[in-house]
Design an enzyme around this catalytic site. Structure first.
Site, mmCIF file in Angstrom:
data_model
loop_
_atom_site.group_PDB
_atom_site.id
_atom_site.type_symbol
_atom_site.label_atom_id
_atom_site.label_comp_id
_atom_site.label_asym_id
_atom_site.label_seq_id
_atom_site.Cartn_x
_atom_site.Cartn_y
_atom_site.Cartn_z
ATOM 1 N N LYS A 8 -9.068 2.611 -2.745
ATOM 2 C CA LYS A 8 -9.429 2.054 -1.439
ATOM 3 C C LYS A 8 -10.788 2.557 -0.984
ATOM 4 C CE LYS A 8 -7.248 1.429 3.152
ATOM 5 N NZ LYS A 8 -6.042 1.791 3.945
ATOM 6 N N GLU A 26 0.844 -1.199 0.000
ATOM 7 C CA GLU A 26 0.000 0.000 0.000
ATOM 8 C C GLU A 26 0.879 1.250 0.000
ATOM 9 O OE1 GLU A 26 -3.573 1.859 2.841
ATOM 10 O OE2 GLU A 26 -2.342 0.180 3.538
ATOM 11 N N CYS A 42 -5.679 -3.229 2.153
ATOM 12 C CA CYS A 42 -5.541 -3.171 3.617
ATOM 13 C C CYS A 42 -6.881 -3.189 4.356
ATOM 14 C CB CYS A 42 -4.703 -1.948 4.005
ATOM 15 S SG CYS A 42 -3.977 -2.060 5.678
#
Length: 545
Positions: A112, A45, A150
């Site tokens: 994300k 990330e 994540c």
């Protein structure tokens, strides 16, 4: 059904080092393709910018540099597919993105969806959620892959949406900081998500120290039936390689050094060591200084520093006073010799006497022995001398306070709190002892003299002083602090658990009134669920009790 080989770049990508990160990404792409014959390589990330870039994300020049870099990287990717995390600027908003690079272009970009805004995370301050964003899937060797980032994995919808869009194996780039007991929680989550979705998961975590955060790597593979493979080595940079059997939806590790010791002490030790090494290296320090008292805290910090940097880059300093025992001097010398560290001695009697003399006219009457003013003056003499040595000869002063002391203010501001990095500030005193015993057991020879571990802790700022003159026994103190800080229990809940009412009230008051000290403390590696600093932010001035 097809199969493919994946490579996971479990490496350190320093914050703000765009050019260096670009160079490392391109080198790893080439290595994965040419040496390992991988079909796809995944980077952590925000690998391009480093994590967390914080307010660098509010600088247009920084975002422009990231955009130019991802274009250069994309143009160089041929013969392999690369998934690279980066901050994508789109007009007035910024996305935490991962782009799929193929055949010299950006083939697709995932943004994300779940932005953490708790503990150490401030992602909603910097990033937006794309209202039109959805699943990102792409084929490699005929195998449909997907990507989520994540925090997305901690919610069922992003992974489920990605599988509904056709993905049979999902890549998950992470920047997830280390904390104790997190590995078991992560493995349980992977087993649950893979089992729910029927999709295999390749979980890649970044590694390295960034200020108070330490990222442990410990990347993991989970098969489509929920079986979780052993994690990769923690705190180690590695290009991890595994083959994926699409028919069985299973991984077969090919080049995957396995983590062999997930004990609490082992992981905490390596987290602190990595934190020291990276904090020093990234900030241009080759050498460190440690004030070595003959007590347990400084002894532990010295051993950690040696493991992190090598004995040749560590200098210990004894700073004896009129109250320093012969045993303390002897133990400091014994440890320095055992670890091969240079030991210097600078007595503080002369500067201490000078301060006392200078203040005589300002005081109404001479301060009596045992007065806290005199105790703090001794500590500040030591702090000034240690800082002077670091200034004169170069290097970083490591401060030696532990979490128990910082919690209740049993530390002298501008004294023993002097220093640029605090390696054990997130370790309670009882954990300090456990780490010392673990290190001696693992080393096979006592790098920390057993007498240091066995003696009663003392600041040695007055005659016959011990810590327990001022504090409850550390096993009691730490149990109260753990419930109050980590578990966020109220005074009433702690008392109900069997602790003395007056002791609890006193400890919680000390925690409350010491916030001003903690906010001036040096950074140190986070190893717990609630570390002082960016993870636990309380006001100094507060009427709440």
């Amino acid at each position: 059904m097809s199969s493919l080989r994946i490579a996971l770049a479990q490496f350190d990508f320093p914050v703000g080092a765009i050019a260096a990160n670009e160079e490392r990404i391109l080198a790893l792409v080439a290595e994965a393709r040419d040496r390992h014959r991988a079909d796809v390589i995944v980077f952590p990330e925000l690998a391009l910018s480093g994590y967390p870039p914080e307010d660098l994300l509010q600088r247009p020049g920084f975002l422009s540099a990231c955009a130019a870099s991802i274009e250069r990287i994309a143009s160089a990717v041929h013969g392999i597919v690369a998934v690279v995390g980066w901050p994508e600027s789109a007009g007035a908003v910024v996305y935490n993105a991962a782009s799929v690079l193929r055949d010299g272009t950006i083939d697709a970009t995932y943004r994300k969806r779940e932005l953490p805004n708790y503990a150490v995370f401030d992602e909603r301050r910097y990033f937006a959620v794309d209202p039109d964003g959805g699943a990102c899937t792409f084929p490699v060797n005929g195998v449909p892959l997907g990507v989520v980032i994540c925090e997305d994995l901690w919610f069922p919808e992003p992974l489920a949406d990605t599988v509904r869009a056709g993905a049979e194996m999902v890549l998950v780039p992470n920047a997830s900081p280390f904390e104790r007991d997190k590995h078991a929680q992560r493995d349980a989550l992977l087993a649950t998500r893979a089992g729910e979705a029927g999709a295999a998961i390749a979980y890649l975590n970044v590694v390295g120290g960034q200020d108070a955060l330490v990222f442990d790597g410990a990347s993991v593979l989970a098969d489509g039936d929920g079986r979780v493979h052993p994690a990769a080595s923690a705190f180690e940079d590695a290009l991890l390689v595994a083959d994926y059997d699409a028919a069985a939806r299973r991984f077969v590790p090919a080049d995957w050094p396995v983590e062999r010791d997930e004990s609490r002490e082992s992981l905490a030790w390596r987290a602190i060591v990595r934190g020291i090494r990276d904090y020093c290296g990234k900030n241009g320090f080759r050498d460190v200084w440690v004030g070595l008292s003959g007590g347990i805290d400084s002894a532990l910090v010295l051993a950690l520093a040696v493991d992190a940097l090598g004995a040749e880059h560590v200098t210990a300093v004894r700073l004896p006073s009129r109250y320093t025992s012969g045993l303390s001097n002897d133990l400091a010398e014994e440890q320095a010799a055992a670890l091969g560290v240079e030991l210097r001695t600078v007595p503080i009697e002369a500067p201490f006497a000078g301060f006392v003399h200078a203040l005589e006219a300002a005081f109404d009457q001479p301060a009596p022995d045992g007065d806290v003013t005199l105790e703090n003056l001794q500590s500040r003499c030591r702090g000034a001398i240690l800082m002077a040595l670091a200034n004169r000869f170069g290097g970083l002063l490591l401060t030696t306070g532990n979490k128990s002391e910082y919690a209740v203010g049993y530390a002298t501001i501008y004294g023993d709190m002097c220093g640029g990095y605090a390696p054990i500030k997130d370790a309670y005193k009882t954990e300090v002892y456990a780490l010392a015993r673990w290190r001696n057991a693992m080393a096979g020879a006592p790098g920390i003299p057993p007498a240091v571990i066995e003696r009663a802790p003392s600041a040695e700022l007055r005659e016959n002083q011990t810590d327990q003159d001022s504090l409850p026994p550390y096993d009691v103190l730490d149990a109260i602090l753990f419930r109050h800080i980590e578990q966020e229990q109220t005074r009433e809940e702690i008392v109900a658990a069997g602790f003395d009412d007056a002791t609890v009230e006193r400890v919680l008051r000390l925690v409350r009134i010491s916030e001003w000290k903690r906010q001036q403390a040096a950074p140190g590696p986070k190893i717990s669920r609630r570390a002082f600093g960016r993870e636990r932010r309380y006001p100094i001035t507060s009427g709440w009790r």
